[in-house]
Design a protein around this motif. Sequence first.
Motif, PDB file in Angstrom:
ATOM      1  N   GLY A  29       0.802  -1.217   0.000  1.00 35.44           N
ATOM      2  CA  GLY A  29       0.000   0.000   0.000  1.00 35.44           C
ATOM      3  C   GLY A  29       0.834   1.265   0.000  1.00 35.44           C
ATOM      4  N   GLY A  30       1.996   1.219  -0.643  1.00 37.53           N
ATOM      5  CA  GLY A  30       2.831   2.408  -0.757  1.00 37.53           C
ATOM      6  C   GLY A  30       3.696   2.689   0.451  1.00 37.53           C
ATOM      7  N   LYS A  31       3.670   1.809   1.466  1.00 36.75           N
ATOM      8  CA  LYS A  31       4.503   1.970   2.655  1.00 36.75           C
ATOM      9  C   LYS A  31       5.319   0.694   2.861  1.00 36.75           C
ATOM     10  CE  LYS A  31       2.585   5.878   4.267  1.00 36.75           C
ATOM     11  NZ  LYS A  31       1.458   6.020   3.300  1.00 36.75           N
ATOM     12  N   PRO A  32       6.580   0.810   3.277  1.00 33.65           N
ATOM     13  CA  PRO A  32       7.392  -0.388   3.532  1.00 33.65           C
ATOM     14  C   PRO A  32       6.722  -1.289   4.570  1.00 33.65           C
ATOM     15  CG  PRO A  32       8.746   1.598   3.610  1.00 33.65           C
ATOM     16  CD  PRO A  32       7.322   2.063   3.559  1.00 33.65           C
ATOM     17  N   TRP A 246      -4.809  -4.675   1.736  1.00 31.46           N
ATOM     18  CA  TRP A 246      -4.662  -3.253   2.023  1.00 31.46           C
ATOM     19  C   TRP A 246      -5.514  -2.417   1.061  1.00 31.46           C
ATOM     20  CZ3 TRP A 246      -2.507  -0.967   6.131  1.00 31.46           C
ATOM     21  CH2 TRP A 246      -2.322   0.416   6.090  1.00 31.46           C
ATOM     22  N   ALA A 247      -5.510  -2.796  -0.208  1.00 30.87           N
ATOM     23  CA  ALA A 247      -6.232  -2.029  -1.222  1.00 30.87           C
ATOM     24  C   ALA A 247      -7.742  -2.071  -1.020  1.00 30.87           C
ATOM     25  CB  ALA A 247      -5.872  -2.548  -2.613  1.00 30.87           C
ATOM     26  N   THR A 248      -8.234  -3.168  -0.438  1.00 27.73           N
ATOM     27  CA  THR A 248      -9.679  -3.324  -0.231  1.00 27.73           C
ATOM     28  C   THR A 248     -10.100  -2.959   1.190  1.00 27.73           C
ATOM     29  OG1 THR A 248      -9.340  -5.679   0.271  1.00 27.73           O
ATOM     30  CG2 THR A 248      -9.897  -5.094  -2.011  1.00 27.73           C
ATOM     31  N   ASP A 249      -9.181  -2.353   1.931  1.00 27.41           N
ATOM     32  CA  ASP A 249      -9.449  -1.918   3.304  1.00 27.41           C
ATOM     33  C   ASP A 249      -9.888  -3.083   4.194  1.00 27.41           C
ATOM     34  OD1 ASP A 249      -9.394   0.093   5.236  1.00 27.41           O
ATOM     35  OD2 ASP A 249     -11.516   0.547   5.003  1.00 27.41           O
ATOM     36  N   THR A 250      -9.288  -4.243   3.955  1.00 28.58           N
ATOM     37  CA  THR A 250      -9.605  -5.425   4.766  1.00 28.58           C
ATOM     38  C   THR A 250      -8.346  -5.976   5.450  1.00 28.58           C
ATOM     39  OG1 THR A 250      -9.338  -6.895   2.841  1.00 28.58           O
ATOM     40  CG2 THR A 250     -11.567  -6.078   3.317  1.00 28.58           C
ATOM     41  N   ALA A 251      -7.315  -5.142   5.594  1.00 27.89           N
ATOM     42  CA  ALA A 251      -6.057  -5.594   6.202  1.00 27.89           C
ATOM     43  C   ALA A 251      -6.261  -5.835   7.694  1.00 27.89           C
ATOM     44  CB  ALA A 251      -4.964  -4.548   5.982  1.00 27.89           C
TER      45      ALA A 251
END
Length: 257
Positions: A29-32, A246-251
Amino acid sequence: MKAVILAGGLGTRLSEETATRPKPMVEIGGKPILWHIMKMYSHHGINDFIVCCGYKGYLIKEYFANYFLHMSDVTFDMQANAMHVHEKRAEPWKVTLVDTGDHSMTGGRLRRVADYVKDEEAFCFTYGDGVGDNDIAASIAFHASHGKAATLTATYPPGRFGALDIHAGQVRSFKEKPRGDGALINGGFFVLAPKVLSLLEGDHTIWEQEPLIRLAEQGELMAFQHHGFWQPMDTLHDKTTLEKMWATDTAPWKKWD
């Protein structure tokens, strides 16, 4: 309390990503993923980190040196040779980055940062490539309650990692990467007393071998059982799985706001 995070390995099974950067700097998601792990600890009140760098560790140092630039809006005035950072979104973190060698093993890396944790009552220790929805604060409380030298988080794996024979919460034996199914495994997220540092002989020491085996044999290794989500990022498939969550906000590991 401090948290030591291993971030120096080569990550050869994820070579598609790690040819140009250390594995903990591979992004979700763009973060390490290192950032995600630190956010997990921070959610439970731990904001003092010792990061064990090795392979391409300078990239980790550069990331934190430029953290404001990564996390904030910035105006560059070229004519005035000036930079203005807008709405600084800083974490309440103290991050110590230690070069623990390109070829040190996991125990060797911990040994190299011993001076930073030797005076602590206890400290956390984990790998720089795995996330979960585990209750870190509860594992710390569990560690304090039993008085043994070491606590690991035992979980059910998506793969095979290190099977544990557990009786009444105590790890009776430890075997790294066995064949078979159904056993709880070493999921990292340790809580350790500084006396475990005496088991680390040198850079060649592999934490998951002699030190953990000896702790189990001595009755000093306890298991905090985690039955929720846990996922290491060992392969490109693992990375893709975490990215989709992460992309589907289900992390499941994202417990912070």
